[in-house]
Design a protein around this motif. Sequence first.
Motif, short mmCIF file in Angstrom:
data_model
loop_
_atom_site.label_atom_id
_atom_site.label_comp_id
_atom_site.label_asym_id
_atom_site.label_seq_id
_atom_site.Cartn_x
_atom_site.Cartn_y
_atom_site.Cartn_z
N THR A 192 0.88 -1.17 0.00
CA THR A 192 0.00 0.00 0.00
C THR A 192 0.91 1.21 0.00
O THR A 192 1.61 1.47 0.98
N VAL A 193 0.92 1.96 -1.11
CA VAL A 193 1.92 3.01 -1.31
C VAL A 193 1.26 4.37 -1.37
O VAL A 193 0.25 4.56 -2.07
N LEU A 194 1.85 5.33 -0.64
CA LEU A 194 1.46 6.73 -0.76
C LEU A 194 2.68 7.48 -1.26
O LEU A 194 3.73 7.53 -0.60
N LEU A 195 2.56 8.05 -2.46
CA LEU A 195 3.66 8.71 -3.15
C LEU A 195 3.39 10.19 -3.27
O LEU A 195 2.39 10.61 -3.86
N VAL A 196 4.26 11.01 -2.70
CA VAL A 196 4.19 12.46 -2.87
C VAL A 196 5.13 12.84 -4.01
O VAL A 196 6.30 12.47 -4.02
N THR A 197 4.61 13.55 -4.99
CA THR A 197 5.42 13.97 -6.12
C THR A 197 4.86 15.25 -6.72
O THR A 197 3.68 15.55 -6.56
N HIS A 198 5.75 16.01 -7.39
CA HIS A 198 5.30 17.15 -8.20
C HIS A 198 5.17 16.76 -9.66
O HIS A 198 4.70 17.56 -10.48
N ASP A 199 5.61 15.57 -9.99
CA ASP A 199 5.73 15.14 -11.38
C ASP A 199 4.45 14.41 -11.80
O ASP A 199 4.21 13.27 -11.41
N LEU A 200 3.65 15.05 -12.61
CA LEU A 200 2.38 14.47 -13.05
C LEU A 200 2.61 13.17 -13.82
O LEU A 200 1.90 12.18 -13.59
N ASP A 201 3.57 13.16 -14.73
CA ASP A 201 3.81 11.96 -15.52
C ASP A 201 4.25 10.79 -14.62
O ASP A 201 3.88 9.64 -14.85
N GLU A 202 5.05 11.10 -13.60
CA GLU A 202 5.46 10.07 -12.65
C GLU A 202 4.25 9.50 -11.92
O GLU A 202 4.12 8.28 -11.74
N ALA A 203 3.34 10.37 -11.50
CA ALA A 203 2.13 9.93 -10.81
C ALA A 203 1.29 9.03 -11.70
O ALA A 203 0.81 7.98 -11.28
#
Length: 247
Positions: A192-203
């Motif tokens: 169960t992963v919660l990922l904080v990113t600014h990168d839309l493509d990464e998300a």
Amino acid sequence: MPESSVEFSNVSYALPSGRLLLEDVSLRLEPGTTTALLGRSGSGKTTLLRMVNGLVMPTSGETLVSGRPSSGWDLLELRRGIGYVIQETGLFPHMNVARNAGLAMELARRPAAEIAERVAAVMNSAGLDPSFANRMPWELSGGQRQRVGLARALATDPGILLMDEPFGALDPMTRAEMQTMLRDLLHRVRKTVLLVTHDLDEALYLAERVVFVESGKLVAELAACEVLRSENPHVQAYVNAVHRAVR
């Protein structure tokens, strides 16, 4: 840790000055899925993420981990079931790769043979050759250090994985390689992963669901496949800002 769900139930967080960093956020992360948090710097993404492992406690509302409020967990027990990967990796410069990767198991007083076996396994999962085991952090590239940080987060086989801008400091080519490695890995281990990113493509590449946060409020929650065609103005503004060079 039992079923590794995470739920934010009407969560708010205010500074002692009274300024709200999060306001009435409700969100559930289904076990075995990856959810990405997107938003401007200062929107509250990292504060929300840190509520999962008890680094931040809500001013009101509840954060539930595996059905239990975070305030009801022994924090050591809670954190042993959660892996945490950050942009700076946080590797100890005086420890070699193998010891950095196995540190959580060492602190839990696991047998040396068990630690060595597990470290070899997670290093392999993170794409690190066994020859890296005796190297020091300063001998590694940025991508290699991040692989060690990921291996360390996975060493205790946590049910939940928190990732706070894990690839933000990497060059585009290395970042793409890390994203490919991580997506393949997550498909195998189903954390169960919660990922904080600014990168839309990464998300969109890594997550099943994408959540947009603005000024401490949840303004959109979408399946990744719905983001680019969403008519939500907050989502459209983010997409347009990121893809403005696309014609």
